[in-house]
Write an enzyme that holds these catalytic residues in place. Structure first.
Site, PDB file in Angstrom:
ATOM      1  N   MET A  30      38.900  48.682  52.853  1.00 49.05           N
ATOM      2  CA  MET A  30      40.034  47.994  53.475  1.00 49.05           C
ATOM      3  C   MET A  30      41.356  48.620  53.007  1.00 49.05           C
ATOM      4  O   MET A  30      42.423  48.026  53.167  1.00 49.05           O
ATOM      5  CB  MET A  30      40.003  46.504  53.157  1.00 49.05           C
ATOM      6  CG  MET A  30      38.742  45.836  53.716  1.00 49.05           C
ATOM      7  SD  MET A  30      38.912  44.069  53.975  1.00 49.05           S
ATOM      8  CE  MET A  30      39.206  43.510  52.312  1.00 49.05           C
ATOM      9  N   LEU A  33      43.825  51.928  48.164  1.00 45.53           N
ATOM     10  CA  LEU A  33      42.740  52.546  47.396  1.00 45.53           C
ATOM     11  C   LEU A  33      43.082  52.721  45.921  1.00 45.53           C
ATOM     12  O   LEU A  33      44.233  52.949  45.555  1.00 45.53           O
ATOM     13  CB  LEU A  33      42.401  53.904  48.020  1.00 45.53           C
ATOM     14  CG  LEU A  33      42.012  53.845  49.499  1.00 45.53           C
ATOM     15  CD1 LEU A  33      41.681  55.233  50.020  1.00 45.53           C
ATOM     16  CD2 LEU A  33      40.842  52.894  49.739  1.00 45.53           C
ATOM     17  N   GLU A  35      40.812  53.850  41.909  1.00 40.69           N
ATOM     18  CA  GLU A  35      39.734  54.707  41.384  1.00 40.69           C
ATOM     19  C   GLU A  35      38.340  54.185  41.745  1.00 40.69           C
ATOM     20  O   GLU A  35      37.396  54.963  41.824  1.00 40.69           O
ATOM     21  CB  GLU A  35      39.852  54.859  39.867  1.00 40.69           C
ATOM     22  CG  GLU A  35      40.775  55.973  39.416  1.00 40.69           C
ATOM     23  CD  GLU A  35      40.360  57.361  39.946  1.00 40.69           C
ATOM     24  OE1 GLU A  35      39.164  57.704  39.870  1.00 40.69           O
ATOM     25  OE2 GLU A  35      41.235  58.090  40.445  1.00 40.69           O
ATOM     26  N   HIS A  37      37.418  52.815  44.673  1.00 37.84           N
ATOM     27  CA  HIS A  37      37.129  53.387  45.996  1.00 37.84           C
ATOM     28  C   HIS A  37      36.870  54.893  45.886  1.00 37.84           C
ATOM     29  O   HIS A  37      35.969  55.438  46.521  1.00 37.84           O
ATOM     30  CB  HIS A  37      38.318  53.201  46.945  1.00 37.84           C
ATOM     31  CG  HIS A  37      38.706  51.775  47.203  1.00 37.84           C
ATOM     32  ND1 HIS A  37      39.869  51.236  46.723  1.00 37.84           N
ATOM     33  CD2 HIS A  37      38.099  50.796  47.913  1.00 37.84           C
ATOM     34  CE1 HIS A  37      39.967  49.980  47.129  1.00 37.84           C
ATOM     35  NE2 HIS A  37      38.916  49.680  47.841  1.00 37.84           N
ATOM     36  N   GLN A  61      36.497  38.720  58.412  1.00 40.24           N
ATOM     37  CA  GLN A  61      35.859  38.372  57.141  1.00 40.24           C
ATOM     38  C   GLN A  61      36.783  37.553  56.239  1.00 40.24           C
ATOM     39  O   GLN A  61      36.420  37.216  55.124  1.00 40.24           O
ATOM     40  CB  GLN A  61      35.349  39.621  56.415  1.00 40.24           C
ATOM     41  CG  GLN A  61      36.428  40.497  55.802  1.00 40.24           C
ATOM     42  CD  GLN A  61      35.836  41.778  55.242  1.00 40.24           C
ATOM     43  OE1 GLN A  61      35.381  42.648  55.985  1.00 40.24           O
ATOM     44  NE2 GLN A  61      35.832  41.917  53.921  1.00 40.24           N
ATOM     45  N   ASP A 151      31.169  44.468  44.405  1.00 32.81           N
ATOM     46  CA  ASP A 151      30.876  43.414  45.375  1.00 32.81           C
ATOM     47  C   ASP A 151      29.355  43.343  45.528  1.00 32.81           C
ATOM     48  O   ASP A 151      28.794  43.736  46.552  1.00 32.81           O
ATOM     49  CB  ASP A 151      31.577  43.725  46.706  1.00 32.81           C
ATOM     50  CG  ASP A 151      33.078  43.829  46.518  1.00 32.81           C
ATOM     51  OD1 ASP A 151      33.729  42.789  46.453  1.00 32.81           O
ATOM     52  OD2 ASP A 151      33.600  44.958  46.383  1.00 32.81           O
TER      53      ASP A 151
END
Ligand code: AMP
Length: 281
Positions: A30, A33, A35, A37, A61, A151
């Protein structure tokens, strides 16, 4: 590095690679960004010939009282970081490009493993993730897709529907990247005040303490209660502190590998973290 904002444009960019049977790696994000990502992008760079990163703040979401409108959008800065990390194509579509104008009548809903942990406080969240990730998989058609263990429940949900629906790609989970003080990197950390940012690593510290206590034979129920107490004392409002098997089944004892899960609010910022713990032989 190319940037594409339309599905057609992305297809045109990817078709030569597909025709040449190149291995395509895909990292959905999303944006905003960090580190965490970028570790996914680097992993993709190592395994794949072509690396595609999507930047899309997915409205479906987010719950009605969540941070969709305020979610940080930093495309220019993100593009620079992605170019440095070895991304080949950034896919940054508009909401209209992804969802069109006519109503969407199809949903993707994974049962059981979405019904507790973050699923309880965020009804519909994982359906929204499953729909957008499936759409992105169909648009990019990657060989590999990379997701963070930060996640963890989301990763489990994605693995589940990829298996259940025979989506022809391999999902790769990448370890959590943390700040030096242990706080799991997250785009939402930017919402924290200076004081809250100092408090936030208590989540990681309480998970580390829990790991040590479990290895020393303390009862799982007591360990979970201690995490909750430490967080509450530090000023968090705890959403959940839970132990699960790596497949997200409930567990009462530490007699196999487990994952400890925490979700807690600091002010108005909701933070999540988790830690995988194996019994020492
Ligand atoms: P987001 O932009 O928050 O949707 O995250 C995009 C991807 O980056 C997801 O697969 C996340 O799990 C992953 N990610 C976010 N933070 C981290 C982190 N600290 N370490 C590893 N992966 C992360």
């Amino acid at each position: 590095m190319k940037t594409e904002t339309t599905i057609q444009g992305l297809a045109a960019s990817l078709n030569p690679a597909r025709a040449a049977r190149k291995i395509i790696g895909f990292v959905p994000t999303m944006g905003n960004l960090h580190e965490g990502h970028l570790s996914l992008v680097r992993e993709a760079r190592q395994l794949c010939d072509v690396v595609v990163v999507s930047i899309f703040v997915n409205p479906i979401q987010f719950g009605p009282n969540e941070d969709f409108d305020n979610y940080p959008r930093t495309l220019e800065q993100d593009s620079q970081l992605l170019a440095e990390a070895g991304c080949d194509i950034v896919f940054a579509p508009s909401v209209e490009q992804m969802y069109g104008k006519s109503p969407r009548l199809t949903n993707i809903s994974v049962s059981e493993i979405t019904e507790d942990l973050c699923g309880l406080q965020r009804p519909g969240h994982f359906d929204g993730v499953a729909v957008v990730v499936t759409k992105l998989f169909n648009i990019v058609q990657p060989n590999y897709a990379f997701f963070g263990q930060k996640d963890y429940q989301q990763l489990a949900v994605i693995r589940q529907f990829v298996r259940d629906l025979n989506i022809p790609l391999e999902v790769i989970g990448v370890p959590i990247v943390r700040a030096e003080d242990g706080l799991a990197l997250s785009s939402r950390n930017g919402y924290l005040s200076e004081q809250e940012r100092k408090t936030a690593p208590v989540i990681y510290q309480s998970l580390k303490n829990a790991e040590q206590a479990l290895q020393q034979g303390e009862k799982l129920s007591e360990v979970l209660a201690n995490i909750k107490a430490a967080l509450t004392q530090a000023g968090f409002v705890v959403d959940y502190v839970e132990a699960r098997t790596p497949e997200l089944q409930k567990i009462d004892e530490f007699n196999q590998e487990i994952v400890l899960f925490v979700a807690a609010k600091l002010g108005s910022t909701r933070l999540i973290d988790n830690m995988q713990i194996k019994p020492t032989a």
